[in-house]
Design a protein around this motif. Structure first.
Motif, PDB file in Angstrom:
ATOM      1  N   GLY A  87       0.486  -7.260  -8.816  1.00  0.00           N
ATOM      2  CA  GLY A  87      -0.465  -6.443  -8.956  1.00  0.00           C
ATOM      3  C   GLY A  87      -1.599  -7.111  -9.895  1.00  0.00           C
ATOM      4  N   LEU A  88      -1.579  -8.621  -9.782  1.00  0.00           N
ATOM      5  CA  LEU A  88      -2.708  -9.250 -10.624  1.00  0.00           C
ATOM      6  C   LEU A  88      -4.191  -9.013  -9.926  1.00  0.00           C
ATOM      7  CD1 LEU A  88      -1.044 -12.713 -11.142  1.00  0.00           C
ATOM      8  CD2 LEU A  88      -0.924 -10.877 -12.840  1.00  0.00           C
ATOM      9  N   THR A  89      -5.068  -9.036 -10.743  1.00  0.00           N
ATOM     10  CA  THR A  89      -6.316  -8.660 -10.232  1.00  0.00           C
ATOM     11  C   THR A  89      -7.484  -9.825 -10.604  1.00  0.00           C
ATOM     12  OG1 THR A  89      -7.129  -7.438 -12.169  1.00  0.00           O
ATOM     13  CG2 THR A  89      -6.174  -6.175 -10.161  1.00  0.00           C
ATOM     14  N   TYR A  90      -8.265  -9.894  -9.470  1.00  0.00           N
ATOM     15  CA  TYR A  90      -9.447 -11.040  -9.579  1.00  0.00           C
ATOM     16  C   TYR A  90     -10.471 -10.387  -9.124  1.00  0.00           C
ATOM     17  CZ  TYR A  90      -5.122 -13.885  -9.360  1.00  0.00           C
ATOM     18  OH  TYR A  90      -3.757 -14.438  -9.757  1.00  0.00           O
ATOM     19  N   TYR A  91     -11.604 -10.925 -10.010  1.00  0.00           N
ATOM     20  CA  TYR A  91     -13.162 -10.401  -9.482  1.00  0.00           C
ATOM     21  C   TYR A  91     -13.942 -11.610  -9.197  1.00  0.00           C
ATOM     22  CZ  TYR A  91     -10.573  -6.368 -11.458  1.00  0.00           C
ATOM     23  OH  TYR A  91      -9.602  -5.302 -11.392  1.00  0.00           O
ATOM     24  N   ALA A  92     -15.082 -11.180  -8.673  1.00  0.00           N
ATOM     25  CA  ALA A  92     -16.378 -11.886  -8.722  1.00  0.00           C
ATOM     26  C   ALA A  92     -16.909 -11.748  -9.820  1.00  0.00           C
ATOM     27  CB  ALA A  92     -17.181 -11.520  -7.486  1.00  0.00           C
ATOM     28  N   ASP A  93     -17.456 -12.950 -10.325  1.00  0.00           N
ATOM     29  CA  ASP A  93     -18.253 -13.073 -11.553  1.00  0.00           C
ATOM     30  C   ASP A  93     -19.409 -11.771 -11.507  1.00  0.00           C
ATOM     31  OD1 ASP A  93     -18.504 -16.593 -11.593  1.00  0.00           O
ATOM     32  OD2 ASP A  93     -16.752 -15.345 -12.320  1.00  0.00           O
TER      33      ASP A  93
ATOM     34  N   SER B  18      -7.252  -0.834  -9.222  1.00  0.00           N
ATOM     35  CA  SER B  18      -5.907  -0.410  -9.324  1.00  0.00           C
ATOM     36  C   SER B  18      -5.140   0.046  -7.954  1.00  0.00           C
ATOM     37  CB  SER B  18      -5.890   0.508 -10.635  1.00  0.00           C
ATOM     38  OG  SER B  18      -6.557   1.653 -10.099  1.00  0.00           O
ATOM     39  N   ARG B  19      -3.981   0.201  -8.197  1.00  0.00           N
ATOM     40  CA  ARG B  19      -2.888   0.687  -7.121  1.00  0.00           C
ATOM     41  C   ARG B  19      -2.328   1.789  -7.416  1.00  0.00           C
ATOM     42  NH1 ARG B  19      -0.918  -3.054  -3.304  1.00  0.00           N
ATOM     43  NH2 ARG B  19      -1.134  -4.622  -4.818  1.00  0.00           N
ATOM     44  N   ASP B  20      -1.890   2.686  -6.559  1.00  0.00           N
ATOM     45  CA  ASP B  20      -1.102   3.915  -6.944  1.00  0.00           C
ATOM     46  C   ASP B  20       0.012   3.738  -5.791  1.00  0.00           C
ATOM     47  OD1 ASP B  20       0.585   6.190  -6.713  1.00  0.00           O
ATOM     48  OD2 ASP B  20      -0.973   7.379  -7.450  1.00  0.00           O
ATOM     49  N   GLY B  21       1.020   2.943  -5.945  1.00  0.00           N
ATOM     50  CA  GLY B  21       2.167   2.685  -4.756  1.00  0.00           C
ATOM     51  C   GLY B  21       2.675   3.967  -4.301  1.00  0.00           C
ATOM     52  N   ALA B  22       2.790   4.951  -4.860  1.00  0.00           N
ATOM     53  CA  ALA B  22       3.251   6.204  -4.371  1.00  0.00           C
ATOM     54  C   ALA B  22       2.427   6.861  -3.577  1.00  0.00           C
ATOM     55  CB  ALA B  22       3.795   7.089  -5.751  1.00  0.00           C
ATOM     56  N   LYS B  23       1.261   6.648  -3.663  1.00  0.00           N
ATOM     57  CA  LYS B  23       0.095   7.282  -2.794  1.00  0.00           C
ATOM     58  C   LYS B  23      -0.248   6.251  -1.868  1.00  0.00           C
ATOM     59  CE  LYS B  23      -1.626  10.563  -6.114  1.00  0.00           C
ATOM     60  NZ  LYS B  23      -2.689  11.055  -7.153  1.00  0.00           N
TER      61      LYS B  23
ATOM     62  N   SER C 248     -21.477   5.550 -12.953  1.00  0.00           N
ATOM     63  CA  SER C 248     -19.926   5.208 -12.612  1.00  0.00           C
ATOM     64  C   SER C 248     -19.639   5.963 -11.109  1.00  0.00           C
ATOM     65  CB  SER C 248     -18.878   5.597 -13.575  1.00  0.00           C
ATOM     66  OG  SER C 248     -19.340   4.795 -14.597  1.00  0.00           O
ATOM     67  N   LEU C 249     -18.791   5.132 -10.258  1.00  0.00           N
ATOM     68  CA  LEU C 249     -18.131   5.659  -9.140  1.00  0.00           C
ATOM     69  C   LEU C 249     -16.827   5.055  -8.842  1.00  0.00           C
ATOM     70  CD1 LEU C 249     -21.105   5.522  -6.522  1.00  0.00           C
ATOM     71  CD2 LEU C 249     -20.173   7.421  -7.483  1.00  0.00           C
ATOM     72  N   ARG C 250     -15.778   5.916  -8.510  1.00  0.00           N
ATOM     73  CA  ARG C 250     -14.922   5.196  -7.851  1.00  0.00           C
ATOM     74  C   ARG C 250     -14.689   5.445  -6.237  1.00  0.00           C
ATOM     75  NH1 ARG C 250      -8.347   7.390  -9.556  1.00  0.00           N
ATOM     76  NH2 ARG C 250      -9.016   9.021  -7.926  1.00  0.00           N
ATOM     77  N   LEU C 251     -14.192   4.224  -5.873  1.00  0.00           N
ATOM     78  CA  LEU C 251     -13.776   4.444  -4.287  1.00  0.00           C
ATOM     79  C   LEU C 251     -12.379   4.295  -4.287  1.00  0.00           C
ATOM     80  CD1 LEU C 251     -16.322   1.666  -3.217  1.00  0.00           C
ATOM     81  CD2 LEU C 251     -16.728   4.149  -3.481  1.00  0.00           C
ATOM     82  N   SER C 252     -11.536   4.821  -3.242  1.00  0.00           N
ATOM     83  CA  SER C 252     -10.420   4.875  -2.763  1.00  0.00           C
ATOM     84  C   SER C 252     -10.221   4.459  -1.462  1.00  0.00           C
ATOM     85  CB  SER C 252      -9.697   6.492  -2.858  1.00  0.00           C
ATOM     86  OG  SER C 252     -10.050   6.906  -4.178  1.00  0.00           O
ATOM     87  N   CYS C 253      -9.059   3.630  -1.386  1.00  0.00           N
ATOM     88  CA  CYS C 253      -8.625   3.003   0.205  1.00  0.00           C
ATOM     89  C   CYS C 253      -6.948   3.420   0.246  1.00  0.00           C
ATOM     90  CB  CYS C 253      -8.980   1.730  -0.270  1.00  0.00           C
ATOM     91  SG  CYS C 253      -8.237   0.936   1.587  1.00  0.00           S
ATOM     92  N   ALA C 254      -6.911   4.591   1.130  1.00  0.00           N
ATOM     93  CA  ALA C 254      -5.900   5.206   1.595  1.00  0.00           C
ATOM     94  C   ALA C 254      -5.117   4.273   2.619  1.00  0.00           C
ATOM     95  CB  ALA C 254      -5.789   6.648   1.823  1.00  0.00           C
ATOM     96  N   ALA C 255      -3.847   3.631   2.532  1.00  0.00           N
ATOM     97  CA  ALA C 255      -3.340   2.848   3.693  1.00  0.00           C
ATOM     98  C   ALA C 255      -1.840   3.621   4.389  1.00  0.00           C
ATOM     99  CB  ALA C 255      -2.997   1.615   2.928  1.00  0.00           C
ATOM    100  N   SER C 256      -1.886   3.346   5.463  1.00  0.00           N
ATOM    101  CA  SER C 256      -0.803   3.878   6.167  1.00  0.00           C
ATOM    102  C   SER C 256      -0.331   2.908   7.423  1.00  0.00           C
ATOM    103  CB  SER C 256      -1.097   5.125   7.077  1.00  0.00           C
ATOM    104  OG  SER C 256      -2.415   4.864   8.116  1.00  0.00           O
TER     105      SER C 256
END
Length: 120
Positions: free
Chosen positions: A55-61, A70-75, A16-24
Motif C-alpha cells: 500500500g505504498l503511494t506515489y504522486y505526481a508533483d 487510500s484503500r479500504d480492503g474490506a470494501k 476539498s473532494l473525495r473520489l471513490s473507486c469500488a472494485a469487483s
C-alpha cells in the motif's frame, strides 16, 4: 473486473473532494490502483497510485501534499482525497487497475470517469 467511481462535482478553489473507486471481480486489496485525470484538449495525466500488497503511494508533483490515496480492503474501494483544490485540477478523473507504473498505457481496467470542476 469492474471499477465504479463515485464522488466529484463542483468545488470552489481551496476546497476539498473525495473520489471513490469500488472494485469487483478480483482481490483488490492486493492490487495496485492508479488515478489519472484528463482535462479538455489534453492527454490522460498520472495523478497517483497505490501499490498492491504494502500500500505504498506515489504522486505526481502537481498534486503532492494536496492529494492522498487510500484503500479500504474490506470494501474493495480506493479513495482519492483532494484538498486545496485549484482551477487547474479541473478534469475528468479516472481510477484504473492492472498496471504498476505511472503510464496510463500500462493499465487494463478503467473506471467510468467522474468530473471534478474547481471554480468560483
Amino acid at each position: 473486473v469492474q471499477l465504479v467511481q463515485t464522488g466529484g462535482g463542483l468545488v470552489q478553489p481551496g476546497g476539498s473532494l473525495r473520489l471513490s473507486c469500488a472494485a469487483s471481480g478480483g482481490a483488490f486489496n492486493t492490487f495496485a490502483m492508479g488515478w489519472f485525470r484528463q482535462a479538455p484538449g489534453k492527454g490522460r495525466e498520472f495523478v497517483g497510485r497505490i501499490t498492491g500488497s504494502i500500500g505504498l503511494t506515489y504522486y505526481a508533483d502537481s498534486v503532492k501534499g494536496r492529494f492522498t490515496i487510500s484503500r479500504d480492503g474490506a470494501k474493495n474501494t480506493v479513495y482519492l482525497q483532494m484538498k486545496s483544490l485549484r482551477p487547474e485540477d479541473t478534469a475528468v478523473y479516472y481510477c484504473a487497475t492492472g498496471g504498476r507504473t505511472s503510464s496510463a498505457d500500462d493499465y487494463d481496467y478503467w473506471g467510468q470517469g467522474t468530473q471534478v470542476t474547481v471554480s468560483s
